[in-house]
Write an enzyme that holds these catalytic residues in place. Structure first.
Site, PDB file in Angstrom:
ATOM      1  N   GLU A 172       0.394   3.824   8.031  1.00 35.54           N
ATOM      2  CA  GLU A 172       1.566   4.305   8.768  1.00 35.54           C
ATOM      3  C   GLU A 172       2.106   3.306   9.794  1.00 35.54           C
ATOM      4  O   GLU A 172       2.298   3.636  10.957  1.00 35.54           O
ATOM      5  CB  GLU A 172       1.244   5.646   9.449  1.00 35.54           C
ATOM      6  CG  GLU A 172       0.802   6.715   8.471  1.00 35.54           C
ATOM      7  CD  GLU A 172       0.341   7.999   9.149  1.00 35.54           C
ATOM      8  OE1 GLU A 172       0.437   8.092  10.392  1.00 35.54           O
ATOM      9  OE2 GLU A 172      -0.121   8.914   8.436  1.00 35.54           O
ATOM     10  N   GLU A 279      -2.486  11.652  -0.603  1.00 40.26           N
ATOM     11  CA  GLU A 279      -2.712  12.806   0.284  1.00 40.26           C
ATOM     12  C   GLU A 279      -1.838  13.981  -0.157  1.00 40.26           C
ATOM     13  O   GLU A 279      -1.035  14.493   0.613  1.00 40.26           O
ATOM     14  CB  GLU A 279      -2.417  12.418   1.746  1.00 40.26           C
ATOM     15  CG  GLU A 279      -3.207  11.222   2.219  1.00 40.26           C
ATOM     16  CD  GLU A 279      -2.982  10.867   3.684  1.00 40.26           C
ATOM     17  OE1 GLU A 279      -2.533  11.751   4.452  1.00 40.26           O
ATOM     18  OE2 GLU A 279      -3.251   9.717   4.056  1.00 40.26           O
TER      19      GLU A 279
END
Length: 379
Positions: A172, A279
């Site tokens: 991220e 995810e």
């Protein structure tokens, strides 16, 4: 008359044989159906998708014990530690590591012949403050930060070398704000983009055989997708040792669209990178980024209408995944069942979500059967 009696007797005999044969065929069909149903009950997601890609699941220390462990072994052939290998939990102080829980999950993977992904080496959250702080209380220098990061990566990656086949090296790093490129974080403030480059270089040196991934969310949304692509292309062009991109599939019944998903897969794979869905869960609520309180009139009932929309979303996502089996090298769900999901706590604390293929009793949901119902497609 004798001839007529013989003909009648022959006809009766043929009719009797036909009825007996019909009964036997029906019996055989029922037996075959029963066997098929039994075989289907024994098969797991990993078996249905054995010709496509490994199917993984995020786990915690409790997931690899008891009933949940049995479900895990039946349905999946890959695991990812949800939290225990992030820097904060595993390396809370400069000279102290917490290996116990991470070791337990790694041992479970080895004992049950499961593939294992590592998550995550460098992230702006769940990071011990010690890594950014100098002895005088100020911020460390760029050189010192990179040295501490190297020590962390060397220690963690080397410990699980041979067990973990792929690492989310940097997690991220792209900003949510479309006016920025890289996320404003202490990593970036101190070391600039070099923290990303060096993280991959250190990880490659620590385990030359492990696959190295950049991992991010909202990687399908066009404006963020384009900035992630820009970062990945920069890394590839500079010969940074990166093998793939992890698309965090934190999606919902409201999106992404099939067109957006296909476009992103095409763009990322065009760089010569592997792609993994890292995810995956499908929320029944619209996307929200910021944490908020639950409204008094807010319902969290899993209605038949929501169940149907979720089924349709999962069906589309996996249809696309199968089409890209030569691009995707893994699909990992983020948690095992609706019994527990991080989405029960974020972005709305205490609002129940139902984002997975197994319900709160760890039973297969309708969406599960839709995801595995593609036999005609294979034929």
């Amino acid at each position: 008359m004798a001839h007529l009696n013989i003909l009648k007797n022959s006809a009766l005999l043929m009719l009797s044989l036909s009825l007996l044969t019909g009964c036997k065929n029906e019996s055989d069909k029922k037996e075959q159906t029963a066997v098929t149903a039994e075989e289907q009950q024994e098969k797991g997601l990993k078996d249905y998708y054995s010709d496509y890609f490994p199917i993984g699941v995020a786990v915690g220390p409790g997931t690899v014990q008891g009933e949940s462990a049995e479900l895990l072994k039946k349905e999946f052939n890959s695991i990812t530690p949800e939290n225990v290998m992030k820097m904060g939990p595993i390396h809370p102080e400069q000279d102290r590591f917490n290996w116990e829980q991470a070791d337990a999950i790694a041992n479970f993977a080895r004992e049950n012949d499961l593939m294992m992904r590592g998550h995550a080496l460098v992230w702006h959250q769940q990071t011990g403050d010690w890594i950014f702080e100098a002895e005088d209380g100020g911020k460390v220098s760029k050189e010192e930060l990179l040295s501490r990061m190297k020590t962390h990566i060397d220690s963690v990656v080397s410990r699980y070398k041979g067990t973990i086949y792929a690492w989310d090296v940097v997690n991220e790093a792209i900003a949510d704000d479309s006016t920025q490129f890289l996320r404003k974080s202490e990593w970036y403030d101190i070391a600039g983009e070099d923290f990303i480059i060096k993280a991959f270089e250190y990880a490659r040196a620590a385990d030359p055989d492990a696959k190295l991934y950049y991992n991010d969310y909202n990687a399908i949304i066009p404006e963020k997708r384009d900035r992630i692509y820009k970062l990945l292309k920069m890394l590839v062009d500079r010969d940074v040792p990166i093998d793939g991109v992890g698309i965090q599939g934190h999606w919902s019944i409201y999106g992404p669209s099939e067109e957006e998903l296909r476009k992103a897969l095409d763009m990322y794979s065009s760089l010569g990178l592997e792609v993994q869905i890292t995810e995956l869960d499908v929320s029944i609520y619209p996307w929200e980024k910021e944490q908020r309180d639950r409204r008094p009139d807010e319902s969290d009932e899993f209605t038949p209408e929501l169940e149907q929309k979720q089924l349709e979303a999962y069906d589309m996502f996996f249809r696309v995944f199968r089409d890209y089996k030569d691009v995707l090298s893994s699909v990992t769900f983020w948690n095992l069942s609706d019994q527990y999901s991080w989405l029960d706590y974020y972005p709305v604390e205490g609002r129940k979500n139902y984002p997975l293929l197994f319900d709160e009793d760890m039973q297969r949901k309708k969406a599960y059967f839709k995801v595995v119902d593609f036999q005609e497609e294979k034929e």
